[in-house]
Design a protein around this motif. Structure first.
Motif, PDB file in Angstrom:
ATOM      1  N   MET A 190      41.800  32.075  64.313  1.00 40.69           N
ATOM      2  CA  MET A 190      41.768  30.693  63.834  1.00 40.69           C
ATOM      3  C   MET A 190      41.027  30.589  62.500  1.00 40.69           C
ATOM      4  N   SER A 191      39.956  31.364  62.344  1.00 38.75           N
ATOM      5  CA  SER A 191      39.207  31.322  61.089  1.00 38.75           C
ATOM      6  C   SER A 191      40.028  31.905  59.940  1.00 38.75           C
ATOM      7  N   VAL A 192      40.831  32.945  60.220  1.00 37.28           N
ATOM      8  CA  VAL A 192      41.694  33.519  59.188  1.00 37.28           C
ATOM      9  C   VAL A 192      42.794  32.532  58.811  1.00 37.28           C
ATOM     10  N   VAL A 193      43.310  31.791  59.791  1.00 39.64           N
ATOM     11  CA  VAL A 193      44.291  30.740  59.495  1.00 39.64           C
ATOM     12  C   VAL A 193      43.670  29.694  58.567  1.00 39.64           C
ATOM     13  N   MET A 194      42.432  29.303  58.858  1.00 44.21           N
ATOM     14  CA  MET A 194      41.749  28.329  58.003  1.00 44.21           C
ATOM     15  C   MET A 194      41.560  28.881  56.595  1.00 44.21           C
ATOM     16  N   LEU A 195      41.190  30.166  56.496  1.00 45.90           N
ATOM     17  CA  LEU A 195      41.016  30.788  55.184  1.00 45.90           C
ATOM     18  C   LEU A 195      42.334  30.807  54.411  1.00 45.90           C
TER      19      LEU A 195
END
Length: 435
Positions: free
Chosen positions: A216-221
């Motif tokens: 999820m954090s990589v998607v946000m990035l």
């Protein structure tokens, strides 16, 4: 769940989209089958997988085709290398810059040069690949095997390149990126099962929860943007007066994508390779070689992270041109409110780009070294590769691009999109969008 089933029905109700999805699945099946066809002249029972260092990285991208010594052992990677070389040439060499500005005809010329360069790179890499195969596995004359392998591996790479282009034209998503993603994700089920067997159920559930938040954090990035407002002056068309439009320029927090990790990772093999030359006579060389051969060491990850920071700024600088954006705005009658058109606008965009690149670069470096952290915490080597690094960023980017295309088909046919709120943004987003 009902929403999900309805969305699936809507997807397969669109004939063109249904055909494209089935075509994509068919091409992917051919690619995966080719990964298990061993090169002629090899005894598969004598093969010893070399999954360390750069070879392990290649094997991850190719879904095991490298360690299987298959006809697709080099896969699409030579084409990626050729594309990167041409991309850098279009920035540094005026001839290629002029070719890029010629529109469709220039793009075709660049693609043709990329294909030819791919053949030469594949031939060179084929020789190196043959050298990695243990001699016990070669069942025929070594010279004959090398010549045959060069021909077969080059043909296999060209075929993979053709499959990628067919997926782009006849399927869904970017074909080249799709093949890389499939190679990576094909290792996930086996890594998941091995991790489950080697850990207690509670620990395994915690690892899955951490993996979810990392994804999820990589998607946000990948999705994060900084909107720069743009105002267009009033225009007169015939007897009508059109009011100025309010738009924005979406500046990506991670404009460089996965390229900084690829560049940094390719250079991280140099210290151990150079140190190996003096390894037998120099203790310092032995220390450097052993330290930089272990990607879980703090020295390796410190240098790796710093290189990613540097390459992120470098690649962002060569891929996003504030001067060109400012000139395009000026020609189209647009301006940033409160900023003079021209040089002042370019400096304003460059300042914003510099500020937003720093947190993006830091987080990209953290994502890159997270697999090493996961291994130190007890995660198996195979499963840790999915906790970050190149593999995860490529998978997230390709999935977002593919979902964006599917979303466009659904909205075009007046169906509900795939999300109730928010918006899918892939890596091919337009420069200016109506806010």
């Amino acid at each position: 769940m009902k929403k999900f089933i309805t969305t699936l029905k809507n997807i397969f109700a669109i004939e063109d989209l249904r055909i494209r999805i089935l075509n994509t699945l068919g091409f992917i099946a051919i690619f995966r089958l080719g990964s298990f066809v061993v090169l002629p002249g090899i005894d598969p029972n004598q093969l010893k997988a070399n999954t360390g260092g750069l070879f392990g990285l290649l094997d991850t991208f190719l879904g095991g085709a490298f360690s299987n010594a298959s006809i697709f052992a080099l896969g699409i990677m030579p084409y990626i290398s050729a594309s990167i070389v041409l991309q850098l040439l279009t920035i540094a060499v005026p001839y290629f810059q002029k070719m890029q500005k010629e529109g469709e005809s220039g793009r075709k010329k660049i693609n043709q040069i990329t294909r030819v360069l791919t053949i030469f790179i594949t031939l060179a890499q084929a020789v190196g690949f043959v050298a990695t195969i243990n001699s016990e596995a070669i069942a025929i004359n070594t010279t004959l095997f090398t010549i045959l392998s060069m021909i077969v591996l080059t043909s296999g790479t060209i075929f993979c390149m053709w499959l990628g282009e067919r997926i782009t034209d006849k399927g869904i998503g970017n074909g080249i990126s799709m093949l890389i993603m499939i190679g990576i994700i094909s290792r996930f089920p086996g890594a998941l099962v091995a991790e489950f067997i080697s850990n207690q159920a509670f620990v395994f559930l915690i690892e899955l929860a951490v993996l979810f938040f990392v994804v999820m954090s990589v998607v946000m990035l990948t999705q994060a943007i900084r909107r720069i407002p743009v105002q267009y002056a009033k225009q007169v068309g015939g007897s009508s007066l059109y009011s100025g439009q309010r738009q924005f320029i979406p500046m990506k927090v991670n404009a460089a994508g996965v390229m900084p990790i690829i560049f940094a990772q390719s250079l991280m093999f140099l210290p151990s390779m150079i140190a190996s030359i003096w390894a037998d006579t120099n203790d310092t060389a032995n220390y450097i070689g052993s330290t930089f051969s272990d990607f879980t060491s703090w020295q390796y990850n410190l240098v790796f992270g710093l290189m990613i920071l540097i390459f992120t700024y470098f690649y962002t600088a060569i891929s996003v041109n504030p001067n060109q954006i400012a000139d395009d705005l000026k020609r189209s009658g647009g301006f940033v409110p409160g900023i003079k058109p021209g040089k002042a606008t370019s400096e304003y965009i460059d300042a914003i780009l510099t500020r937003i690149t720093l947190p993006g670069a830091i987080y990209l470096a953290l994502v890159a070294i997270f697999p090493a952290i996961a291994m130190l915490l007890g995660v198996t080597r195979e499963f840790s590769q999915f906790f970050g690094g190149t593999s995860l960023i490529i998978m997230v980017g390709v999935v977002l691009d593919t979902l964006q295309q599917i979303e466009s088909y659904l909205l075009m046919k007046h169906y509900d999109g795939m999300m109730k709120s928010g918006k899918l943004r892939g890596r091919t987003e337009n420069i200016a969008m109506v806010s």
